[in-house]
Design a protein around this motif. Structure first.
Motif: not given
Length: 683
Positions: A240-242, A244-252
């Protein structure tokens, strides 16, 4: 395999690790002590060393909320209601649990079942309790309120700034105990958390192939009281990492709203999401502070827009589908999300709790692993849902796949099998798989397919099945205890306001409907006796609610009169009717008790009806006779109506007693042709 395959009755709450909250709290209060949980000690083993790598463990402390606050303010369990904004994720990667919990906060009634009524003031003894669902039962988990603190900072979920509500911290600790450690919360599956918090069934939706109106679908889910969560795809690194668009990968994330608003002369579909991190939000179109909101009519802006650093934000449906991979909707019963404002669907539910062991041969795989069900007349898509739930204690951390496999097979109408094959064991019992003709096994190579979603401990599969009888066959590579729930969509014509549908709806107990004498005289001819036509009116008006197609027919009533008519005059006098009435009361109890558990009375339940009817005590039947009775008294989908059950049980009693009265040795009887014809043609 365990031998109990009957549908589950309501069970009491299970005490996790045998700990009784009231006993432990009262023990502490009487001695002026604060509870310390020896089963989940304030040690690194309860956390897991992997979560503590690179940290100075000498600074790790376990402190109670009152000690953490150091008298600057008083801790609260809940203050002014529980909210998703009370939650802020810590070091553990348990967003999958917190996103589900964030959705649950939008349903206070269900959340209260988890949180109970607790506080830091009334009867405080440093002990709290929470409930989670597993395999058809609620499990109560007790914890003390010592929380791990490192360098004076919360290690895991912590109260938001200026908000000293500790229910999320303590609930997370209880869930960590329930699953073994905080480490076991580090990465998981959204459907598992949704099921553990509600006992519901999860619908998984692929956002990249979902064709329907997403806003309408989400509004339908919200109206049904569903929990809705979603997840982003994994990054190339798998962590999980933040972005550039503010979303977090592999995140719920939690889905908290959906609206269609006017924008620039057209309509714009928006989705509102909440991030358990609490302070990381989407930066694209419709984000907090974006120009889109400034160009939106003030009416919509006033209703929807809040520029707060609270983890909640809006984004367009198109951006949502481009950036998120899956959507999970959880409800107590399946929800068809593409029906919009259509009337709510009704489902029956069958529950089977069992124990599976590995098998090596076809016979071993089929032995005791059969679950039979019938599909009523419903040709709609996804009309059958199967949901498996595995006991957590059977799973290991290294397990990467679901331990069960199963297939569903339609039974050839020409193949007759006994209900005893699934639901009982006796000296004369012959397993179902041994009595099937070889041609039946050819069907096992063409199992019914369906849409499936699964995790390590939950599996849900949707089917579109035609009316008929089906067999579920289960195999496993390891020994596990599991719960199987089969949801059957009821036909439109049979929908009613109850949660579990009843294809035959009975009135209140016959004992509550008045004395049998007053009912008899209400319908009797000149107060003396009743014929089949009068009996038909009596039974349909006094027993049933008038469900179309499930009322007593004239032919059935003529048959009942013939069975109870001791004088053979085609009428029932009050004494004969009184005998019939006592049997109707028993038939009603048998039917309601069986139908209450599964939502529908099937032909496989006939053996149990015989067993439960007191007036049939000592009566036994063969498997072959049950096969014939299945053909005689059930419809093509295997369902038995209440009138059919009454006729079956009354005929069985009459024929058993007739043989007993006519037989000299109890083994056979001799009849003249006329005696035989009188017996079979009238009775």
């Amino acid at each position: 395999m365990a031998h109990n395959q009957e549908t589950l009755a309501k069970t009491p709450v299970i005490k996790f690790k045998g700990q009784d909250f009231n006993f432990l709290r009262d023990h502490c209060l009487s001695r002026g002590l604060l509870f310390e949980d020896e089963t989940f000690p304030a040690e690194t083993s309860s956390i897991g060393l992997q979560l503590l790598q690179g940290k100075n463990l000498s600074r790790l402390m376990w402190r109670r909320p009152k000690d953490i606050l150091e008298g600057k303010s008083e801790p609260h369990f809940i203050l002014e209601g529980a909210s998703r904004f009370d939650i802020q994720q810590g070091e553990a990667g348990d967003c999958w649990f917190l996103a589900a919990l964030g959705s649950l906060t939008q349903n206070p009634q269900h959340l209260q079942k988890i949180l109970m009524d607790q506080s830091f003031s009334c009867h405080y003894a440093g002990i709290f309790r929470f409930r989670f669902w597993q395999c058809g039962q609620w499990v109560e988990v007790v914890v003390d309120d010592r929380l791990p603190v490192l360098n004076r900072e919360y290690l895991f979920v912590h109260p938001r700034n200026n908000n000293q509500e500790f229910w999320p911290c303590l609930l997370e600790k209880a869930y960590a105990k329930f699953r073994g450690s905080y480490l076991n919360l580090h990465y998981g599956f959204l459907p598992d958390a949704l099921v553990d918090l509600t006992g519901g069934v999860v619908t998984s939706i692929d956002l990249h192939s979902f064709p329907s109106d997403l806003v309408m679908m989400l509004k339908t889910a919200a109206k049904a009281g569903s929990l809705v969560t979603c997840g982003t795809p994994a990054s190339p690194t798998g962590e999980a990492r933040r972005m550039e668009d503010g979303l977090v990968s592999q995140h719920a994330y939690t889905v908290t709203g959906a609206e269609r608003i006017q924008y620039r002369g057209s309509w714009e579909d928006l989705i509102r999401l909440w991030n358990p991190w609490g302070n990381t939000e989407w930066r694209g179109h419709w984000a907090d502070g974006s120009p889109e909101w400034q160009e939106t009519h003030h009416q919509w802006r006033r209703l929807l827009y809040e520029n707060k650093d609270d983890g909640e934000f809006w984004m367009s449906c198109q951006d949502f589908q481009d950036n998120f991979s899956c959507l999970y909707v959880c409800n107590q019963f399946p929800v068809s999300l593409n029906h919009g404002n259509m009337p709510p669907e009704r489902w029956s539910q069958m529950m089977f709790k069992n124990h599976a062991v590995p098998g090596n041969t076809t016979e071993e795989l089929l032995r005791d692993t059969q679950f039979i069900f019938s599909v009523p007349e419903s040709m709609e898509d996804n009309n059958v849902v199967m949901s498996f739930n595995i006991m957590l204690q059977n799973l290991k951390a290294k397990d990467e796949k679901f331990p069960l496999t199963f297939k569903v097979f339609k039974v050839d109408p020409q193949v007759r099998f006994s209900p005893f094959s699934c639901f009982c064991c006796c000296a004369s019992f012959q397993p179902f798989w041994k009595r099937l003709p070889p041609t039946f096994f050819s069907q096992f190579r063409n199992a019914v397919k369906g849409i499936v979603s699964k995790t390590k401990c939950n599996l849900t599969k949707y089917f579109s099945l035609s009316p008929g009888t089906y067999v579920v066959v289960i195999a496993t590579y390891r020994e596990v205890e599991f719960l199987l729930r089969i949801f059957l969509k009821m036909p439109d014509g049979d929908r009613n306001p109850s949660s579990n549908f009843s294809l035959t709806t009975l009135k209140a107990s016959l004992l509550e409907n008045g004395s049998q004498g007053s009912i008899f005289h209400k319908y009797a001819h000149q107060g003396l006796d009743i014929d089949a036509t009068q009996l038909q009116s009596l039974l349909n008006q006094e027993l049933l609610r008038g469900t179309p197609g499930d009322t007593f027919s004239l032919d059935e009533c003529q048959s009942i009169v013939a069975l109870m008519d001791l004088k053979a005059n085609g009428r029932l006098e009050q004494e004969e009717f009184s005998r019939l009435w006592s049997r109707l009361i028993q038939c009603q109890n048998v039917f309601q008790n069986i139908q209450k558990r599964s939502g529908v009375f099937l032909s496989v339940d006939l053996w149990k009806a015989i067993k439960d009817a007191d007036f049939l005590a000592g009566t036994s039947v063969s498997n072959e006779l049950l096969d014939l009775m299945t053909l005689r008294y059930s419809d093509h989908s295997g369902r038995v109506s209440f009138p059919s059950l009454v006729c079956f049980l009354l005929r069985l009693e009459a024929m058993a007693k007739t043989f007993q009265n006519l037989s000299n040795d109890g083994k056979g009887l001799y009849l003249t042709k006329m005696e035989w014809m009188n017996l079979v043609m009238y009775n």
